[in-house]
Design an enzyme around this catalytic site. Sequence first.
Site, PDB file in Angstrom:
ATOM      1  N   GLN A  42     -76.409  41.318  26.553  1.00  0.00           N
ATOM      2  CA  GLN A  42     -76.676  42.733  26.859  1.00  0.00           C
ATOM      3  C   GLN A  42     -75.741  43.279  27.932  1.00  0.00           C
ATOM      4  O   GLN A  42     -75.646  44.493  28.110  1.00  0.00           O
ATOM      5  CB  GLN A  42     -78.136  42.923  27.312  1.00  0.00           C
ATOM      6  CG  GLN A  42     -79.171  42.630  26.249  1.00  0.00           C
ATOM      7  CD  GLN A  42     -79.185  43.657  25.110  1.00  0.00           C
ATOM      8  OE1 GLN A  42     -78.568  44.723  25.184  1.00  0.00           O
ATOM      9  NE2 GLN A  42     -79.873  43.325  24.033  1.00  0.00           N
TER      10      GLN A  42
ATOM     11  N   CYS B 198     -86.145  42.116  18.335  1.00  0.00           N
ATOM     12  CA  CYS B 198     -85.773  41.037  17.432  1.00  0.00           C
ATOM     13  C   CYS B 198     -86.910  40.600  16.533  1.00  0.00           C
ATOM     14  O   CYS B 198     -86.698  40.132  15.425  1.00  0.00           O
ATOM     15  CB  CYS B 198     -85.203  39.879  18.214  1.00  0.00           C
ATOM     16  SG  CYS B 198     -83.673  40.398  18.994  1.00  0.00           S
TER      17      CYS B 198
HETATM   18  N1  PLP Z   1     -79.674  37.350  23.822  1.00  0.00           N
HETATM   19  C1  PLP Z   1     -80.076  38.606  24.111  1.00  0.00           C
HETATM   20  C2  PLP Z   1     -80.283  38.996  25.538  1.00  0.00           C
HETATM   21  C3  PLP Z   1     -80.322  39.513  23.090  1.00  0.00           C
HETATM   22  O1  PLP Z   1     -80.726  40.739  23.385  1.00  0.00           O
HETATM   23  C4  PLP Z   1     -80.119  39.091  21.742  1.00  0.00           C
HETATM   24  C5  PLP Z   1     -80.419  40.021  20.623  1.00  0.00           C
HETATM   25  O2  PLP Z   1     -81.224  40.892  20.739  1.00  0.00           O
HETATM   26  C6  PLP Z   1     -79.684  37.788  21.501  1.00  0.00           C
HETATM   27  C7  PLP Z   1     -79.477  36.941  22.567  1.00  0.00           C
HETATM   28  C8  PLP Z   1     -79.446  37.279  20.106  1.00  0.00           C
HETATM   29  O3  PLP Z   1     -78.276  37.839  19.577  1.00  0.00           O
HETATM   30  P1  PLP Z   1     -77.933  37.710  18.010  1.00  0.00           P
HETATM   31  O4  PLP Z   1     -78.641  38.834  17.348  1.00  0.00           O
HETATM   32  O5  PLP Z   1     -76.441  37.862  17.905  1.00  0.00           O
HETATM   33  O6  PLP Z   1     -78.379  36.372  17.559  1.00  0.00           O
END
Ligand code: PLP
Length: 386
Positions: free
Chosen positions: A182, A329
């Site tokens: 982020q 997510c």
């Molecule tokens: N780390 C953080 C802080 C996130 O906000 C996210 C996704 O929302 C991720 C990791 C995971 O990223 P990715 O969607 O590329 O797997």
Amino acid sequence: MAIERIYMDWNATAPLLDEARAAMMAALMLSGNPSSVHSEGRSARSLVEKSRRQVAALVGASAQNVVFTSCATEAANTVLSPRYKMGRSVLSFGTLYVSAIEHPAVRMGGRFERVVEIPVLKTGILDLAALEMLLADHPAEHGLPMVAVMLANNETGVIQPVADVAALVHAKGGVLVVDAVQAAGRMPVDIEALDADFLIISAHKLGGPKGVGALIARGEMLMPEPLIRGGGQEKGHRGGTENLCAIAGFGAASEYAINDLINRNLRIRTLRDQMEAGMRNAAEDLVIHGEVAERIGNTTFFTLPGLKAETGQIAFDLEGVALSAGAACSSGKVGQSHVLTAMGLDAGVGGLRISIGPATTQADVDAVVRVFAKIAARRQHSGQAA
Ligand code: PLP
């Protein structure tokens, strides 16, 4: 007449940049495999290496230490391994310490069996004294400690004291993994200044395509046992033919992100601050989580007493505003925010997150404040919003 939509969920994913789209379209025209030695293969290879330099520049790393993965989650699962190689020697890590506010990609602990949570303070900032105590008690016979702390939290935007964490971890001979997903593109990120051993980032948070990320090491000596083995791509650290098109988009988005980073983010922060002031004006009891801490300038995570997060999210959506109830997510089901719980807040009604980006305009934030005021007023009249 359809209502005009206002997208306020950039921490979930950022709209694809024109620059990234153009780079991806050009990459689609290349027919070679980056591992092939013929001319077609070399053209594809040269595009992968260009992107690697662009991504490395975003975080002050050496291009040779960037490993492309399918997403930041894969990068996390690769780096969070109890087994490492340092040159020809094998190194073992016994315990993984993760902050209580990590994204599930990290919080799940990758390939570790022993995962210990580091608490955070009410402000949303990692409790450094607690980490120091945990590391003092680290059972050395189980191997070295590994610590994973994010640079900016995805829900509150609170920036973590990563360099201070690094000093504690390195004093114990441990390794520090930083989730900069982020933060990258939203504040200056420099792997050396952070004193981090590894960073993970994701293209889709900075206007690149979804489904491509990177694991970035500070040096080339110490590397985790690969998660995906195969044909030796990415110097053996991640098997599988490179996703050329996505990697090209990632590179272009990274270049866009560092170009004029400070001014662009200042403009975004000013809009965010104006929006928060307008919201508070409309509802004095508004609670902005992590407000007293240093935050990235695009994020507002708030609770409006009496307004349930799910209800609020739907009410905003009906008014044309896309925002999220906590992290996106696991969208679809709005659970208790583990971030608010870790901050010791009674998250009874939950929180709503507004996150903005380079394409957000003054008119957008003004409209959001108007919608917020309407929802807040309804809540006051009925005790619970629509
Ligand atoms: N780390 C953080 C802080 C996130 O906000 C996210 C996704 O929302 C991720 C990791 C995971 O990223 P990715 O969607 O590329 O797997």
